[in-house]
Write a protein that holds these residues in place. Structure first.
Motif, PDB file in Angstrom:
ATOM      1  N   ALA A 173       0.836  -1.215   0.000  1.00  0.00           N
ATOM      2  CA  ALA A 173       0.000   0.000   0.000  1.00  0.00           C
ATOM      3  C   ALA A 173       0.865   1.257   0.000  1.00  0.00           C
ATOM      4  O   ALA A 173       0.579   2.235  -0.731  1.00  0.00           O
ATOM      5  N   GLU A 174       1.919   1.226   0.803  1.00  0.00           N
ATOM      6  CA  GLU A 174       2.817   2.388   0.861  1.00  0.00           C
ATOM      7  C   GLU A 174       3.524   2.600  -0.476  1.00  0.00           C
ATOM      8  O   GLU A 174       3.696   3.752  -0.932  1.00  0.00           O
ATOM      9  N   TYR A 175       3.903   1.507  -1.119  1.00  0.00           N
ATOM     10  CA  TYR A 175       4.565   1.617  -2.418  1.00  0.00           C
ATOM     11  C   TYR A 175       3.623   2.216  -3.459  1.00  0.00           C
ATOM     12  O   TYR A 175       4.005   3.105  -4.241  1.00  0.00           O
ATOM     13  N   ARG A 176       2.383   1.740  -3.460  1.00  0.00           N
ATOM     14  CA  ARG A 176       1.421   2.284  -4.423  1.00  0.00           C
ATOM     15  C   ARG A 176       1.164   3.777  -4.162  1.00  0.00           C
ATOM     16  O   ARG A 176       1.053   4.573  -5.113  1.00  0.00           O
ATOM     17  N   TYR A 177       1.050   4.103  -2.892  1.00  0.00           N
ATOM     18  CA  TYR A 177       0.779   5.518  -2.543  1.00  0.00           C
ATOM     19  C   TYR A 177       1.931   6.418  -2.981  1.00  0.00           C
ATOM     20  O   TYR A 177       1.721   7.458  -3.629  1.00  0.00           O
ATOM     21  N   LYS A 178       3.172   6.040  -2.643  1.00  0.00           N
ATOM     22  CA  LYS A 178       4.323   6.873  -2.990  1.00  0.00           C
ATOM     23  C   LYS A 178       4.520   6.927  -4.506  1.00  0.00           C
ATOM     24  O   LYS A 178       4.916   7.974  -5.053  1.00  0.00           O
ATOM     25  N   THR A 179       4.257   5.808  -5.176  1.00  0.00           N
ATOM     26  CA  THR A 179       4.370   5.791  -6.639  1.00  0.00           C
ATOM     27  C   THR A 179       3.352   6.755  -7.262  1.00  0.00           C
ATOM     28  O   THR A 179       3.668   7.491  -8.211  1.00  0.00           O
ATOM     29  N   GLU A 180       2.148   6.724  -6.712  1.00  0.00           N
ATOM     30  CA  GLU A 180       1.104   7.618  -7.239  1.00  0.00           C
ATOM     31  C   GLU A 180       1.466   9.083  -7.019  1.00  0.00           C
ATOM     32  O   GLU A 180       1.266   9.929  -7.914  1.00  0.00           O
ATOM     33  N   ILE A 181       2.036   9.398  -5.872  1.00  0.00           N
ATOM     34  CA  ILE A 181       2.465  10.777  -5.586  1.00  0.00           C
ATOM     35  C   ILE A 181       3.520  11.221  -6.596  1.00  0.00           C
ATOM     36  O   ILE A 181       3.476  12.338  -7.150  1.00  0.00           O
ATOM     37  N   LEU A 182       4.519  10.342  -6.850  1.00  0.00           N
ATOM     38  CA  LEU A 182       5.587  10.701  -7.791  1.00  0.00           C
ATOM     39  C   LEU A 182       5.038  10.838  -9.207  1.00  0.00           C
ATOM     40  O   LEU A 182       5.482  11.709  -9.982  1.00  0.00           O
ATOM     41  N   LYS A 183       4.085   9.995  -9.577  1.00  0.00           N
ATOM     42  CA  LYS A 183       3.484  10.106 -10.915  1.00  0.00           C
ATOM     43  C   LYS A 183       2.712  11.411 -11.052  1.00  0.00           C
ATOM     44  O   LYS A 183       2.720  12.052 -12.124  1.00  0.00           O
ATOM     45  N   GLN A 184       2.033  11.817  -9.983  1.00  0.00           N
ATOM     46  CA  GLN A 184       1.329  13.093 -10.021  1.00  0.00           C
ATOM     47  C   GLN A 184       2.309  14.262 -10.171  1.00  0.00           C
ATOM     48  O   GLN A 184       2.052  15.224 -10.914  1.00  0.00           O
ATOM     49  N   LYS A 185       3.451  14.124  -9.468  1.00  0.00           N
ATOM     50  CA  LYS A 185       4.488  15.161  -9.606  1.00  0.00           C
ATOM     51  C   LYS A 185       5.000  15.207 -11.046  1.00  0.00           C
ATOM     52  O   LYS A 185       5.259  16.281 -11.603  1.00  0.00           O
ATOM     53  N   GLN A 186       5.159  14.021 -11.636  1.00  0.00           N
ATOM     54  CA  GLN A 186       5.645  13.958 -13.014  1.00  0.00           C
ATOM     55  C   GLN A 186       4.623  14.592 -13.968  1.00  0.00           C
ATOM     56  O   GLN A 186       4.988  15.299 -14.930  1.00  0.00           O
ATOM     57  N   THR A 187       3.355  14.356 -13.702  1.00  0.00           N
ATOM     58  CA  THR A 187       2.298  14.949 -14.547  1.00  0.00           C
ATOM     59  C   THR A 187       2.313  16.475 -14.443  1.00  0.00           C
ATOM     60  O   THR A 187       2.199  17.195 -15.459  1.00  0.00           O
ATOM     61  N   LYS A 188       2.483  16.953 -13.216  1.00  0.00           N
ATOM     62  CA  LYS A 188       2.539  18.418 -13.022  1.00  0.00           C
ATOM     63  C   LYS A 188       3.770  19.004 -13.717  1.00  0.00           C
ATOM     64  O   LYS A 188       3.722  20.094 -14.292  1.00  0.00           O
ATOM     65  N   PHE A 189       4.894  18.242 -13.633  1.00  0.00           N
ATOM     66  CA  PHE A 189       6.121  18.731 -14.270  1.00  0.00           C
ATOM     67  C   PHE A 189       5.920  18.849 -15.790  1.00  0.00           C
ATOM     68  O   PHE A 189       6.304  19.835 -16.416  1.00  0.00           O
ATOM     69  N   LYS A 190       5.264  17.834 -16.362  1.00  0.00           N
ATOM     70  CA  LYS A 190       5.030  17.877 -17.813  1.00  0.00           C
ATOM     71  C   LYS A 190       4.042  18.985 -18.188  1.00  0.00           C
ATOM     72  O   LYS A 190       4.160  19.617 -19.246  1.00  0.00           O
ATOM     73  N   ALA A 191       3.066  19.226 -17.330  1.00  0.00           N
ATOM     74  CA  ALA A 191       2.125  20.320 -17.598  1.00  0.00           C
ATOM     75  C   ALA A 191       2.840  21.669 -17.619  1.00  0.00           C
ATOM     76  O   ALA A 191       2.559  22.550 -18.451  1.00  0.00           O
ATOM     77  N   GLY A 192       3.784  21.821 -16.738  1.00  0.00           N
ATOM     78  CA  GLY A 192       4.572  23.061 -16.723  1.00  0.00           C
ATOM     79  C   GLY A 192       5.413  23.175 -17.973  1.00  0.00           C
ATOM     80  O   GLY A 192       5.567  24.278 -18.536  1.00  0.00           O
ATOM     81  N   GLN A 193       5.979  22.025 -18.417  1.00  0.00           N
ATOM     82  CA  GLN A 193       6.784  22.038 -19.632  1.00  0.00           C
ATOM     83  C   GLN A 193       5.924  22.375 -20.846  1.00  0.00           C
ATOM     84  O   GLN A 193       6.344  23.089 -21.772  1.00  0.00           O
ATOM     85  N   LYS A 194       4.718  21.884 -20.859  1.00  0.00           N
ATOM     86  CA  LYS A 194       3.799  22.171 -21.966  1.00  0.00           C
ATOM     87  C   LYS A 194       3.480  23.661 -22.030  1.00  0.00           C
ATOM     88  O   LYS A 194       3.420  24.258 -23.116  1.00  0.00           O
ATOM     89  N   TYR A 195       3.305  24.230 -20.869  1.00  0.00           N
ATOM     90  CA  TYR A 195       2.989  25.666 -20.827  1.00  0.00           C
ATOM     91  C   TYR A 195       4.177  26.485 -21.317  1.00  0.00           C
ATOM     92  O   TYR A 195       4.015  27.458 -22.053  1.00  0.00           O
TER      93      TYR A 195
END
Length: 329
Positions: free
Chosen positions: A117-139
């Motif tokens: 559960a902890e692995y899934r949670y931390k993985t999801e957090i990092l993926k969300q960070k990656q999505t935000k990073f790409k959104a910033g790059q797109k902008y």
């Protein structure tokens, strides 16, 4: 022509007549005295008994299958109680071991679930960070194609996965080991239970009267107890001898050590009945010098020593048990 002296002639004739007797004397010139006997067969039990009935007395002869005595085991109830206690104790220990192992396995399984559960949670957090990073790059790039990922986040994801797999592997290994220990504990208790049940079965089979039966022709050599006597464990109840002795034991002195060897043939002759004699074979030479029995000493008051020699004789012999005999070759 010379005359032959009559004295020499008579001497020669006497020598010729005495030659067979002299030859016999020389051939029998080495002789010893020994005792014909058998190894004693003793009967005892590894538990206390009481003599219920005697069918034979000391000195009586025995035939194959003759009943000598019947007995009763004295420790049945105590032994049975002890074995039932062992069974109950074994069950208690098995339940405790199973409960302990199951509890430890449950804890490890819970840790495994928490880790996942902890692995899934931390993985999801990092993926969300990656999505935000790409959104910033797109902008910033004003483009939807070939958006770069954050190297730091990718590294963090790889490290998280490596740590998760290692910890998951360690937990799975511990769970497998606990299951093995549990199986081994169950098997160990199963074996112990089977052993105790077997002892209970044997105890039940010996609950009735015990019977001592003769295994062949012979005699009761020693019987120190009577009906109603209670005898402790490992105490000889009776001693038996075969119908005829199987060995003869005699002793040789230091100067005679080279006269005999194992495998040599000798004659064994009754002292009281010279016509009773049998051929025997030396079966054993003692490895030490020991004191002679009183019956074999020429002068009973003096101490005498010799090396023990055993002679195996045919079972069809007519010697008595303990008979003193003559051995020669």
């Amino acid at each position: 022509m010379k005359k032959i002296n009559i004295i020499y002639l008579l001497a020669g004739l006497a020598g010729f007549l005495m030659l067979p007797r002299l030859k016999e004397n020389l051939s029998n010139s080495v002789e010893f005295y020994g005792i014909a006997e058998n190894p004693v067969k003793s009967v005892n039990f590894d538990y206390p008994v009481e003599i219920v009935r005697l069918y034979k007395k000391q000195g009586e002869s025995l035939q194959y299958g003759d009943t000598v005595m019947t007995l009763r085991r004295l420790d049945l109830r105590t032994k049975e109680t002890s074995l039932h206690f062992d069974l109950a104790d074994n069950d208690t220990r098995l339940r405790a071991a199973n409960e302990g192992s199951s509890h430890e396995i449950a804890i490890l399984e819970n840790q495994k679930n928490q880790l996942e559960a902890e692995y899934r949670y931390k993985t999801e957090i990092l993926k969300q960070k990656q999505t935000k990073f790409k959104a910033g790059q797109k902008y910033l790039l004003k483009s939807d194609t070939l958006l770069p990922s954050s190297p730091e986040i990718l590294t963090e994801l790889q490290q998280l996965e490596t740590k998760y797999k290692q910890e998951l592997s360690d937990l799975n290994l511990k769970i497998r080991q606990k299951n093995k220990d549990k199986s081994a504990s169950i098997e160990s208790h199963r074996i112990k239970m089977a052993k105790v049940l077997k002892e209970l079965e044997q105890l039940k089979n010996s609950e009735g009267e015990l019977t001592i039966v003769s295994t062949g022709p012979g005699m009761v050599g020693q019987l120190d107890y009577g009906e109603g006597d209670r005898i402790p464990e490992f105490t000889p109840l009776a001693k038996f001898y075969d119908q005829h002795p199987g060995i003869v034991i005699f002793y040789i002195g230091d100067q005679q050590l080279t006269l005999l060897n194992e495998g040599d043939s000798v004659w064994v002759e009754s002292i009281n009945l010279p016509d009773v004699k049998f051929k025997g074979v030396i079966s054993a030479m003692g490895n030490r010098i020991t004191s002679l029995p009183e019956r074999l000493k020429k002068i009973p008051e003096l101490r005498a020593w010799g090396r023990e020699v055993q002679v195996k004789i045919p079972s069809s012999n007519r010697f008595l048990q303990g008979e003193k005999v003559k051995v020669y070759f």
